[in-house]
Design a protein around this motif. Sequence first.
Motif, PDB file in Angstrom:
ATOM      1  N   ALA A  57     -33.957  -2.925 -26.624  1.00  0.00           N
ATOM      2  CA  ALA A  57     -34.928  -2.010 -27.541  1.00  0.00           C
ATOM      3  C   ALA A  57     -35.070  -2.480 -28.885  1.00  0.00           C
ATOM      4  O   ALA A  57     -36.160  -2.851 -29.525  1.00  0.00           O
ATOM      5  CB  ALA A  57     -34.614  -0.344 -27.627  1.00  0.00           C
ATOM      6  N   VAL A  58     -33.821  -2.950 -29.556  1.00  0.00           N
ATOM      7  CA  VAL A  58     -33.742  -3.630 -30.921  1.00  0.00           C
ATOM      8  C   VAL A  58     -34.365  -5.026 -30.661  1.00  0.00           C
ATOM      9  O   VAL A  58     -35.098  -5.530 -31.625  1.00  0.00           O
ATOM     10  CB  VAL A  58     -32.420  -3.603 -31.367  1.00  0.00           C
ATOM     11  CG1 VAL A  58     -32.154  -4.709 -32.467  1.00  0.00           C
ATOM     12  CG2 VAL A  58     -31.783  -2.330 -31.733  1.00  0.00           C
ATOM     13  N   GLY A  59     -34.070  -5.754 -29.605  1.00  0.00           N
ATOM     14  CA  GLY A  59     -34.668  -7.130 -29.459  1.00  0.00           C
ATOM     15  C   GLY A  59     -36.263  -6.995 -29.277  1.00  0.00           C
ATOM     16  O   GLY A  59     -37.037  -7.853 -30.018  1.00  0.00           O
ATOM     17  N   VAL A  60     -36.809  -6.039 -28.628  1.00  0.00           N
ATOM     18  CA  VAL A  60     -37.993  -6.034 -28.475  1.00  0.00           C
ATOM     19  C   VAL A  60     -38.801  -5.673 -29.987  1.00  0.00           C
ATOM     20  O   VAL A  60     -39.672  -6.363 -30.280  1.00  0.00           O
ATOM     21  CB  VAL A  60     -38.571  -4.779 -27.314  1.00  0.00           C
ATOM     22  CG1 VAL A  60     -39.938  -4.578 -27.596  1.00  0.00           C
ATOM     23  CG2 VAL A  60     -38.315  -5.178 -25.902  1.00  0.00           C
ATOM     24  N   LEU A  61     -38.169  -4.707 -30.746  1.00  0.00           N
ATOM     25  CA  LEU A  61     -38.674  -4.667 -32.051  1.00  0.00           C
ATOM     26  C   LEU A  61     -38.713  -5.960 -32.742  1.00  0.00           C
ATOM     27  O   LEU A  61     -39.751  -5.915 -33.671  1.00  0.00           O
ATOM     28  CB  LEU A  61     -37.641  -3.578 -32.753  1.00  0.00           C
ATOM     29  CG  LEU A  61     -38.129  -1.897 -32.294  1.00  0.00           C
ATOM     30  CD1 LEU A  61     -37.079  -1.099 -32.975  1.00  0.00           C
ATOM     31  CD2 LEU A  61     -39.431  -1.432 -32.399  1.00  0.00           C
ATOM     32  N   GLY A 100     -42.812 -14.570 -28.900  1.00  0.00           N
ATOM     33  CA  GLY A 100     -42.585 -13.306 -29.003  1.00  0.00           C
ATOM     34  C   GLY A 100     -42.997 -12.532 -27.667  1.00  0.00           C
ATOM     35  O   GLY A 100     -42.131 -11.634 -27.172  1.00  0.00           O
ATOM     36  N   ILE A 101     -44.437 -12.854 -27.128  1.00  0.00           N
ATOM     37  CA  ILE A 101     -44.877 -12.323 -25.989  1.00  0.00           C
ATOM     38  C   ILE A 101     -43.715 -12.561 -24.905  1.00  0.00           C
ATOM     39  O   ILE A 101     -43.617 -11.787 -23.969  1.00  0.00           O
ATOM     40  CB  ILE A 101     -46.175 -12.540 -25.849  1.00  0.00           C
ATOM     41  CG1 ILE A 101     -47.084 -11.976 -26.782  1.00  0.00           C
ATOM     42  CG2 ILE A 101     -46.867 -12.363 -24.444  1.00  0.00           C
ATOM     43  CD1 ILE A 101     -48.547 -12.584 -26.790  1.00  0.00           C
ATOM     44  N   PHE A 102     -43.338 -13.971 -24.713  1.00  0.00           N
ATOM     45  CA  PHE A 102     -42.514 -14.476 -23.683  1.00  0.00           C
ATOM     46  C   PHE A 102     -41.133 -13.732 -23.811  1.00  0.00           C
ATOM     47  O   PHE A 102     -40.541 -13.276 -22.647  1.00  0.00           O
ATOM     48  CB  PHE A 102     -42.339 -15.995 -23.867  1.00  0.00           C
ATOM     49  CG  PHE A 102     -41.415 -16.484 -22.834  1.00  0.00           C
ATOM     50  CD1 PHE A 102     -41.748 -16.381 -21.340  1.00  0.00           C
ATOM     51  CD2 PHE A 102     -40.058 -16.872 -23.116  1.00  0.00           C
ATOM     52  CE1 PHE A 102     -40.839 -17.065 -20.538  1.00  0.00           C
ATOM     53  CE2 PHE A 102     -39.208 -17.532 -22.239  1.00  0.00           C
ATOM     54  CZ  PHE A 102     -39.519 -17.473 -20.836  1.00  0.00           C
ATOM     55  N   LEU A 107     -37.236  -9.557 -21.934  1.00  0.00           N
ATOM     56  CA  LEU A 107     -36.250  -8.499 -22.217  1.00  0.00           C
ATOM     57  C   LEU A 107     -36.745  -7.216 -21.287  1.00  0.00           C
ATOM     58  O   LEU A 107     -35.723  -6.593 -20.949  1.00  0.00           O
ATOM     59  CB  LEU A 107     -36.263  -8.189 -23.514  1.00  0.00           C
ATOM     60  CG  LEU A 107     -35.589  -8.985 -24.627  1.00  0.00           C
ATOM     61  CD1 LEU A 107     -35.649  -8.741 -26.146  1.00  0.00           C
ATOM     62  CD2 LEU A 107     -34.262  -9.168 -24.241  1.00  0.00           C
ATOM     63  N   VAL A 108     -37.930  -7.062 -21.107  1.00  0.00           N
ATOM     64  CA  VAL A 108     -38.383  -5.849 -20.135  1.00  0.00           C
ATOM     65  C   VAL A 108     -37.644  -6.405 -18.758  1.00  0.00           C
ATOM     66  O   VAL A 108     -37.535  -5.143 -18.006  1.00  0.00           O
ATOM     67  CB  VAL A 108     -39.707  -5.668 -20.287  1.00  0.00           C
ATOM     68  CG1 VAL A 108     -40.219  -4.751 -19.058  1.00  0.00           C
ATOM     69  CG2 VAL A 108     -40.337  -5.255 -21.562  1.00  0.00           C
ATOM     70  N   LYS A 109     -37.660  -7.415 -18.116  1.00  0.00           N
ATOM     71  CA  LYS A 109     -37.578  -7.650 -16.887  1.00  0.00           C
ATOM     72  C   LYS A 109     -35.933  -7.451 -16.961  1.00  0.00           C
ATOM     73  O   LYS A 109     -35.336  -6.674 -15.977  1.00  0.00           O
ATOM     74  CB  LYS A 109     -37.711  -9.122 -16.568  1.00  0.00           C
ATOM     75  CG  LYS A 109     -38.971  -9.121 -16.032  1.00  0.00           C
ATOM     76  CD  LYS A 109     -39.193 -10.698 -15.814  1.00  0.00           C
ATOM     77  CE  LYS A 109     -40.667 -11.201 -15.337  1.00  0.00           C
ATOM     78  NZ  LYS A 109     -41.014 -12.357 -14.996  1.00  0.00           N
ATOM     79  N   VAL A 110     -35.151  -7.582 -17.708  1.00  0.00           N
ATOM     80  CA  VAL A 110     -33.622  -7.595 -17.902  1.00  0.00           C
ATOM     81  C   VAL A 110     -33.355  -6.155 -17.958  1.00  0.00           C
ATOM     82  O   VAL A 110     -32.458  -5.601 -17.381  1.00  0.00           O
ATOM     83  CB  VAL A 110     -33.021  -8.329 -19.145  1.00  0.00           C
ATOM     84  CG1 VAL A 110     -31.805  -7.781 -19.352  1.00  0.00           C
ATOM     85  CG2 VAL A 110     -32.983  -9.964 -18.888  1.00  0.00           C
TER      86      VAL A 110
END
Length: 191
Positions: A57-61, A100-102, A107-110
């Motif tokens: 979640a922090v990584g996505v932000l 960023g999109i990649f 991260l969502v897959k992980v």
Amino acid sequence: MRELSYNEIVVLNPLQTKYQLLTPRVLIPLYAAINDGIYTLNRAERTKNFVGVLGIAVGVLVLLFVILFGIFGLLLTLSVSFFIYKMIGLSLSLVFIAGGIFGIIKLVKVGKRLNVNRLEGDLVVPWSEVKTISVVNIRQEVVSSSFISPDFKEIGDWHVITVDGRDITIPNVDDPINKLNYVKAKFNLRF
């Protein structure tokens, strides 16, 4: 190690307050009663998955801010008059946006592979081997953080004696007498 479901367990000794995360009580194994016996739950696996989800979640932000930085850079490069500066700014902005999109997709897959609700446990004693369970060391503990009107809870230990003479102590069971009666009724136990 057995995979467990939240629907089938009765947690015997949960942490009473969030402040107990900072005490040695965290080191006491978490016990749960299930239809075939008493298990110790694996807190480390669950904590690892929770920390992983929190990190994702922090990584996505952070990556969302990288994408916003790329979009801002893209808008700034459109106002530059020199062609070479415009091309450098445009390519850097597109790299930030694409990266960023990649990163978010990865991260969502992980994150989909992590299961926060996964419970694993080791069998301590099956119900067929339990001779008696007695409640000992009953005490009142403060379970709220309010100094003005504290909440008290009855805490005690289960003393399990098996048919082969082993002696197992399950510490810090909340509401131990009622929980013992509930476990006996739920799993239809006669000892």
